[in-house]
Design a protein around this motif. Structure first.
Motif, short mmCIF file in Angstrom:
data_model
loop_
_atom_site.label_atom_id
_atom_site.label_comp_id
_atom_site.label_asym_id
_atom_site.label_seq_id
_atom_site.Cartn_x
_atom_site.Cartn_y
_atom_site.Cartn_z
N GLU A 171 0.84 -1.32 -0.14
CA GLU A 171 -0.06 -0.05 0.05
C GLU A 171 0.84 1.22 0.07
N GLU A 181 2.33 1.77 -3.38
CA GLU A 181 1.34 2.25 -4.43
C GLU A 181 1.10 3.48 -4.09
N SER A 182 0.95 3.86 -2.87
CA SER A 182 0.70 5.41 -2.76
C SER A 182 1.89 6.23 -3.12
N GLU A 236 3.93 5.61 -5.68
CA GLU A 236 3.69 5.68 -7.05
C GLU A 236 2.72 6.57 -7.71
N HIS A 237 1.58 6.73 -6.64
CA HIS A 237 0.22 7.85 -6.97
C HIS A 237 0.79 8.94 -6.91
N MET A 238 1.79 9.46 -5.92
CA MET A 238 2.24 10.80 -5.56
C MET A 238 3.20 10.94 -6.48
N GLU A 286 3.24 10.23 -9.76
CA GLU A 286 2.47 10.41 -10.91
C GLU A 286 1.93 11.89 -10.78
N ASP A 287 1.16 12.02 -9.73
CA ASP A 287 0.53 13.23 -9.58
C ASP A 287 1.56 14.76 -9.54
N LYS A 332 2.70 15.14 -13.16
CA LYS A 332 1.48 15.89 -13.83
C LYS A 332 1.61 17.47 -13.77
#
Length: 88
Positions: free
Chosen positions: A73, A76-77, A79-81, A83-84, A87
Motif C-alpha cells: 500500500e 502504491e501510494s 507511485e500515485h504521489m 505520478e501526481d 503531472k
C-alpha cells in the motif's frame, strides 16, 4: 579344610540375594511415584511449549502478511504521489 568361612560367605550371599529380590514387588515406592510425577510434568510442559510455538508461529505469519500488505500500500501510494507530482 575349614568349611566355616565358606558357609558364612554362602549365608551372606543368600541373604543379600533375598534382600535385593524383596524390592521387586508391585507396590510403588516414593522414588517411583516421584519419577512418574516428573514424567507427567515433562509431558505437560512439552505439550504447552508446542502449543505456544504454534500460536507464536501463526502470529508471526499474520504479522508478516500485514507488513507485506502495508508495504504494498505504501509503494502504491508513493507511485500515485510521484505520478501526481509529474503531472503538475
Amino acid at each position: 579344610m575349614n568349611r566355616l568361612p565358606f558357609l558364612g560367605l554362602s549365608l551372606v550371599c543368600a541373604f543379600g540375594l533375598m534382600a535385593s529380590l524383596s524390592g521387586c514387588g508391585e507396590t510403588e515406592g516414593p522414588a517411583e511415584k516421584a519419577g512418574k510425577t516428573l514424567d507427567h510434568a515433562a509431558e505437560k510442559t512439552t505439550e504447552s511449549v508446542k502449543s505456544a510455538m504454534e500460536t507464536t508461529g501463526e502470529a508471526m505469519d499474520n504479522a508478516a502478511e500485514k507488513t507485506g500488505e502495508a508495504a504494498n500500500e505504501a509503494m502504491e501510494s508513493t507511485e500515485h504521489m510521484a505520478e501526481d507530482t509529474a503531472k503538475h
